[in-house]
Design a protein around this motif. Structure first.
Motif, PDB file in Angstrom:
ATOM      1  N   LEU A  59     -56.248   9.546 -17.651  1.00  0.00           N
ATOM      2  CA  LEU A  59     -55.687  10.210 -18.812  1.00  0.00           C
ATOM      3  C   LEU A  59     -55.671  11.721 -18.598  1.00  0.00           C
ATOM      4  CD1 LEU A  59     -57.330   8.153 -21.714  1.00  0.00           C
ATOM      5  CD2 LEU A  59     -54.931   8.135 -21.016  1.00  0.00           C
ATOM      6  N   SER A  60     -56.700  12.255 -17.950  1.00  0.00           N
ATOM      7  CA  SER A  60     -56.758  13.672 -17.693  1.00  0.00           C
ATOM      8  C   SER A  60     -55.642  14.083 -16.747  1.00  0.00           C
ATOM      9  CB  SER A  60     -58.116  14.029 -17.104  1.00  0.00           C
ATOM     10  OG  SER A  60     -58.176  15.406 -16.782  1.00  0.00           O
ATOM     11  N   GLN A  61     -55.352  13.258 -15.720  1.00  0.00           N
ATOM     12  CA  GLN A  61     -54.261  13.570 -14.782  1.00  0.00           C
ATOM     13  C   GLN A  61     -52.937  13.532 -15.515  1.00  0.00           C
ATOM     14  OE1 GLN A  61     -54.458  14.608 -11.659  1.00  0.00           O
ATOM     15  NE2 GLN A  61     -56.760  14.507 -11.673  1.00  0.00           N
ATOM     16  N   GLU A  62     -52.780  12.532 -16.372  1.00  0.00           N
ATOM     17  CA  GLU A  62     -51.525  12.461 -17.082  1.00  0.00           C
ATOM     18  C   GLU A  62     -51.371  13.656 -18.017  1.00  0.00           C
ATOM     19  OE1 GLU A  62     -51.474   8.751 -19.117  1.00  0.00           O
ATOM     20  OE2 GLU A  62     -51.264   7.564 -17.263  1.00  0.00           O
ATOM     21  N   GLN A  63     -52.430  14.063 -18.635  1.00  0.00           N
ATOM     22  CA  GLN A  63     -52.384  15.191 -19.538  1.00  0.00           C
ATOM     23  C   GLN A  63     -52.040  16.457 -18.800  1.00  0.00           C
ATOM     24  OE1 GLN A  63     -52.639  14.746 -22.786  1.00  0.00           O
ATOM     25  NE2 GLN A  63     -52.280  16.915 -23.244  1.00  0.00           N
ATOM     26  N   LYS A  64     -52.616  16.626 -17.625  1.00  0.00           N
ATOM     27  CA  LYS A  64     -52.307  17.792 -16.797  1.00  0.00           C
ATOM     28  C   LYS A  64     -50.860  17.780 -16.347  1.00  0.00           C
ATOM     29  CE  LYS A  64     -56.994  18.591 -15.124  1.00  0.00           C
ATOM     30  NZ  LYS A  64     -57.853  18.645 -13.909  1.00  0.00           N
ATOM     31  N   ALA A  65     -50.341  16.585 -15.966  1.00  0.00           N
ATOM     32  CA  ALA A  65     -48.931  16.517 -15.506  1.00  0.00           C
ATOM     33  C   ALA A  65     -47.978  16.863 -16.620  1.00  0.00           C
ATOM     34  CB  ALA A  65     -48.640  15.112 -14.970  1.00  0.00           C
ATOM     35  N   LYS A  66     -48.284  16.472 -17.823  1.00  0.00           N
ATOM     36  CA  LYS A  66     -47.390  16.811 -18.938  1.00  0.00           C
ATOM     37  C   LYS A  66     -47.496  18.276 -19.257  1.00  0.00           C
ATOM     38  CE  LYS A  66     -47.533  12.282 -21.179  1.00  0.00           C
ATOM     39  NZ  LYS A  66     -47.921  11.545 -22.387  1.00  0.00           N
TER      40      LYS A  66
END
Length: 314
Positions: A307-314
């Motif tokens: 979730l943290s990676q996805e949040q960073k990518a967005k």
């Protein structure tokens, strides 16, 4: 015996009270006598003082008149009447040519006056010596009378003391005789009591020796309601059969107690085993729970990382 002793004590008390009463009465008589003697002495002293004062007044009245005093001529109320006039007539030999009767420093009657004064002084001295001797004689007479009175008083006092000592000795003798009689009666009574007590003690000892108590008769402990009812104050112990029965019963109780302890030991061992198994199962379940918690935490960490990676990518 108690009544006789009480009567003897009452009689002794009465004798003592009579002796004390006689002693008090004797002291009262002595006090009255001494008071009477003191009153007589005081009265005599007062009379002597009165006599001495009366004699002194009479002596002063008879031998110490005012006109015999040396200085009476200075205080004589009749001095002017007795005095010779300075001038009797014109041819008075005392009158000189100058008309003056006497000059300063002249003393024509000196020798006669000095002679008269010496005679008067000698007369006074002899009178004083006589008075002094009379006073000494009176004092000596009074002292002698007083000494005689004191000797007579001492003699009477000694006589009273002697009579008192004799009466005291008589009372002491009577008291000693009475006490001796009382002591003899008391010793005789004590001997009779001692003999009676020895006889009673021997009878009691004989009764006890022949009785069931000291002979330890077992039948005396049986109560009136049967053999199982035991009189505790007479019981001398159990017989051999009773002791054997008690020992057998105690052995059976010991075996029963041992069996109960063995059963209790086994029951405790079973309880310990069950507690140990429950503890082991609890430990295994806790370890399994910990492993599940670790797996869930690991999965949660992976999900959080994604979730943290996805949040960073967005």
């Amino acid at each position: 015996i108690d009544k006789d002793a009480l009567d003897a004590q009452v009689k002794e008390r009465k004798i003592q009270e009579a002796a004390e009463k006689a002693e008090h009465e004797r002291f009262a008589r002595d006090m009255k006598k001494n008071d009477k003697l003191m009153c007589l002495l005081e009265e005599r002293q007062k009379n002597e003082i009165k006599d001495m004062n009366r004699a002194l007044n009479e002596f002063q009245k008879n031998f110490q008149k005012p006109e015999t005093r040396r200085e009476f001529d200075l205080n004589d109320p009749q001095a002017l009447k007795k005095d010779r006039p300075a001038r009797v007539s014109d041819d008075d030999p005392r009158c000189t040519i100058s008309g003056m009767q006497k000059f300063m420093g002249e003393d024509l009657n000196y020798d006669q006056r000095m002679k008269f004064q010496k005679e008067q002084m000698m007369e006074w001295s002899l009178q004083q010596q006589k008075d002094w001797k009379n006073a000494l004689a009176d004092q000596k007479l009074a002292d002698d009378l007083y000494d005689k009175f004191r000797i007579e008083l001492d003699r009477k006092i000694m006589e009273e003391q002697r009579k008192e000592e004799e009466s005291r000795r008589a009372i002491c003798t009577a008291t000693k005789n009475f006490n001796r009689i009382q002591a003899a009666e008391l010793d005789r009574k004590n001997e009779l009591e001692k003999a009676q007590k020895i006889k009673d003690d021997m009878d009691e000892i004989t009764c006890l020796l022949r009785g069931d108590f000291l002979s330890e008769n077992p039948d005396q402990a049986i109560g009136p309601w049967g053999k199982h009812n035991v009189l505790v104050n007479r019981w001398k112990g159990m017989s051999q059969e009773q002791l054997m029965a008690v020992r057998e019963f105690q052995k059976e109780q010991a075996l029963e107690k041992q069996r109960e302890r063995e059963q209790e030991r086994r029951r405790d061992a079973e309880w310990d085993r069950q507690r140990l198994q429950a503890a082991r199962a609890q430990l295994l379940w806790e370890r399994h729970q910990q492993r599940q918690n670790q797996v869930q935490r690991r999965d949660l960490d992976v999900v959080n990382a994604e979730l943290s990676q996805e949040q960073k990518a967005k």
